[in-house]
Motif scaffolding. Structure first.
Motif, PDB file in Angstrom:
ATOM      1  N   VAL A  20       0.537  -1.253  -0.102  1.00 29.92           N
ATOM      2  CA  VAL A  20       0.208   0.192  -0.100  1.00 29.92           C
ATOM      3  C   VAL A  20       0.861   1.357  -0.365  1.00 29.92           C
ATOM      4  O   VAL A  20       0.385   2.353  -0.922  1.00 29.92           O
ATOM      5  CB  VAL A  20      -0.957  -0.044   1.011  1.00 29.92           C
ATOM      6  CG1 VAL A  20      -1.679   1.549   1.267  1.00 29.92           C
ATOM      7  CG2 VAL A  20      -2.220  -0.784   0.404  1.00 29.92           C
ATOM      8  N   SER A  21       2.474   1.249   0.786  1.00 27.53           N
ATOM      9  CA  SER A  21       2.924   2.493   0.744  1.00 27.53           C
ATOM     10  C   SER A  21       3.608   3.051  -0.711  1.00 27.53           C
ATOM     11  O   SER A  21       3.184   3.617  -1.119  1.00 27.53           O
ATOM     12  CB  SER A  21       4.134   2.202   2.120  1.00 27.53           C
ATOM     13  OG  SER A  21       4.984   0.932   1.470  1.00 27.53           O
ATOM     14  N   THR A  22       3.788   1.728  -1.478  1.00 30.68           N
ATOM     15  CA  THR A  22       4.448   1.584  -2.620  1.00 30.68           C
ATOM     16  C   THR A  22       3.187   1.789  -3.915  1.00 30.68           C
ATOM     17  O   THR A  22       4.059   3.179  -4.166  1.00 30.68           O
ATOM     18  CB  THR A  22       5.008   0.653  -3.387  1.00 30.68           C
ATOM     19  OG1 THR A  22       5.980   0.083  -2.330  1.00 30.68           O
ATOM     20  CG2 THR A  22       4.936   0.062  -4.858  1.00 30.68           C
ATOM     21  N   LEU A  23       2.250   1.750  -3.476  1.00 28.29           N
ATOM     22  CA  LEU A  23       1.430   2.710  -4.568  1.00 28.29           C
ATOM     23  C   LEU A  23       0.844   3.882  -3.890  1.00 28.29           C
ATOM     24  O   LEU A  23       0.126   4.595  -4.250  1.00 28.29           O
ATOM     25  CB  LEU A  23      -0.419   1.885  -4.375  1.00 28.29           C
ATOM     26  CG  LEU A  23      -1.611   2.291  -4.966  1.00 28.29           C
ATOM     27  CD1 LEU A  23      -1.042   1.872  -6.634  1.00 28.29           C
ATOM     28  CD2 LEU A  23      -2.317   0.907  -4.879  1.00 28.29           C
ATOM     29  N   MET A  24       0.786   4.149  -2.609  1.00 32.01           N
ATOM     30  CA  MET A  24       0.064   5.488  -2.335  1.00 32.01           C
ATOM     31  C   MET A  24       1.607   6.451  -3.202  1.00 32.01           C
ATOM     32  O   MET A  24       1.251   7.514  -3.468  1.00 32.01           O
ATOM     33  CB  MET A  24       0.497   5.667  -0.744  1.00 32.01           C
ATOM     34  CG  MET A  24      -0.306   5.125  -0.070  1.00 32.01           C
ATOM     35  SD  MET A  24      -0.391   4.981   1.690  1.00 32.01           S
ATOM     36  CE  MET A  24      -0.441   7.245   1.953  1.00 32.01           C
ATOM     37  N   SER A  25       3.274   6.294  -2.730  1.00 32.01           N
ATOM     38  CA  SER A  25       4.350   6.945  -3.445  1.00 32.01           C
ATOM     39  C   SER A  25       3.967   6.697  -5.449  1.00 32.01           C
ATOM     40  O   SER A  25       4.257   8.146  -5.724  1.00 32.01           O
ATOM     41  CB  SER A  25       5.371   6.376  -3.179  1.00 32.01           C
ATOM     42  OG  SER A  25       6.154   6.072  -2.056  1.00 32.01           O
ATOM     43  N   ILE A  26       3.537   5.942  -5.556  1.00 34.18           N
ATOM     44  CA  ILE A  26       3.412   5.899  -7.303  1.00 34.18           C
ATOM     45  C   ILE A  26       2.048   6.824  -7.135  1.00 34.18           C
ATOM     46  O   ILE A  26       2.331   7.935  -7.891  1.00 34.18           O
ATOM     47  CB  ILE A  26       2.875   3.952  -7.523  1.00 34.18           C
ATOM     48  CG1 ILE A  26       3.919   3.550  -7.364  1.00 34.18           C
ATOM     49  CG2 ILE A  26       1.982   4.635  -9.162  1.00 34.18           C
ATOM     50  CD1 ILE A  26       3.476   2.434  -7.700  1.00 34.18           C
ATOM     51  N   GLU A  27       0.943   6.999  -6.422  1.00 33.30           N
ATOM     52  CA  GLU A  27       0.312   7.901  -6.613  1.00 33.30           C
ATOM     53  C   GLU A  27      -0.109   9.633  -6.338  1.00 33.30           C
ATOM     54  O   GLU A  27      -0.262  10.738  -7.091  1.00 33.30           O
ATOM     55  CB  GLU A  27      -1.352   7.569  -5.610  1.00 33.30           C
ATOM     56  CG  GLU A  27      -1.712   6.733  -6.090  1.00 33.30           C
ATOM     57  CD  GLU A  27      -3.586   6.084  -5.395  1.00 33.30           C
ATOM     58  OE1 GLU A  27      -4.343   4.913  -5.598  1.00 33.30           O
ATOM     59  OE2 GLU A  27      -3.895   6.708  -4.011  1.00 33.30           O
ATOM     60  N   ARG A  28       1.131   9.643  -5.201  1.00 33.51           N
ATOM     61  CA  ARG A  28       1.251  10.524  -4.983  1.00 33.51           C
ATOM     62  C   ARG A  28       3.371  11.285  -6.298  1.00 33.51           C
ATOM     63  O   ARG A  28       3.614  12.388  -5.997  1.00 33.51           O
ATOM     64  CB  ARG A  28       2.431  10.619  -3.581  1.00 33.51           C
ATOM     65  CG  ARG A  28       1.038  10.742  -2.578  1.00 33.51           C
ATOM     66  CD  ARG A  28       2.169  10.800  -1.189  1.00 33.51           C
ATOM     67  NE  ARG A  28       0.904  10.562  -0.183  1.00 33.51           N
ATOM     68  CZ  ARG A  28       1.112  10.148   0.871  1.00 33.51           C
ATOM     69  NH1 ARG A  28       2.100   9.177   1.098  1.00 33.51           N
ATOM     70  NH2 ARG A  28       0.056   9.717   1.521  1.00 33.51           N
TER      71      ARG A  28
END
Length: 58
Positions: A20-28
């Motif tokens: 989830v943290s990786t996806l959050m970084s991608i989204e940001r």
């Protein structure tokens, strides 16, 4: 786009095989997706890569 379509972040992260943290970084915009992840996103949202990339630009 994920939020617009009501897709939970945990569900998408799991489907992509990332945290989830990786996806959050991608989204940001702090990390990039690889080619396979981008293709998968396009397939599940039924959009072209060019449309997805255009939507992600500020």
């Amino acid at each position: 786009m994920r939020e617009e379509r009501g897709v939970p972040i945990g569900y998408l992260a799991n489907a992509l095989g990332i945290s989830v943290s990786t996806l959050m970084s991608i989204e940001r915009g702090k990390q990039h997706m690889n080619k396979d992840q981008l293709q998968f996103i396009c397939e599940i949202y039924n959009v072209k890569k060019s449309d997805l990339i255009a939507k992600s630009k500020p």
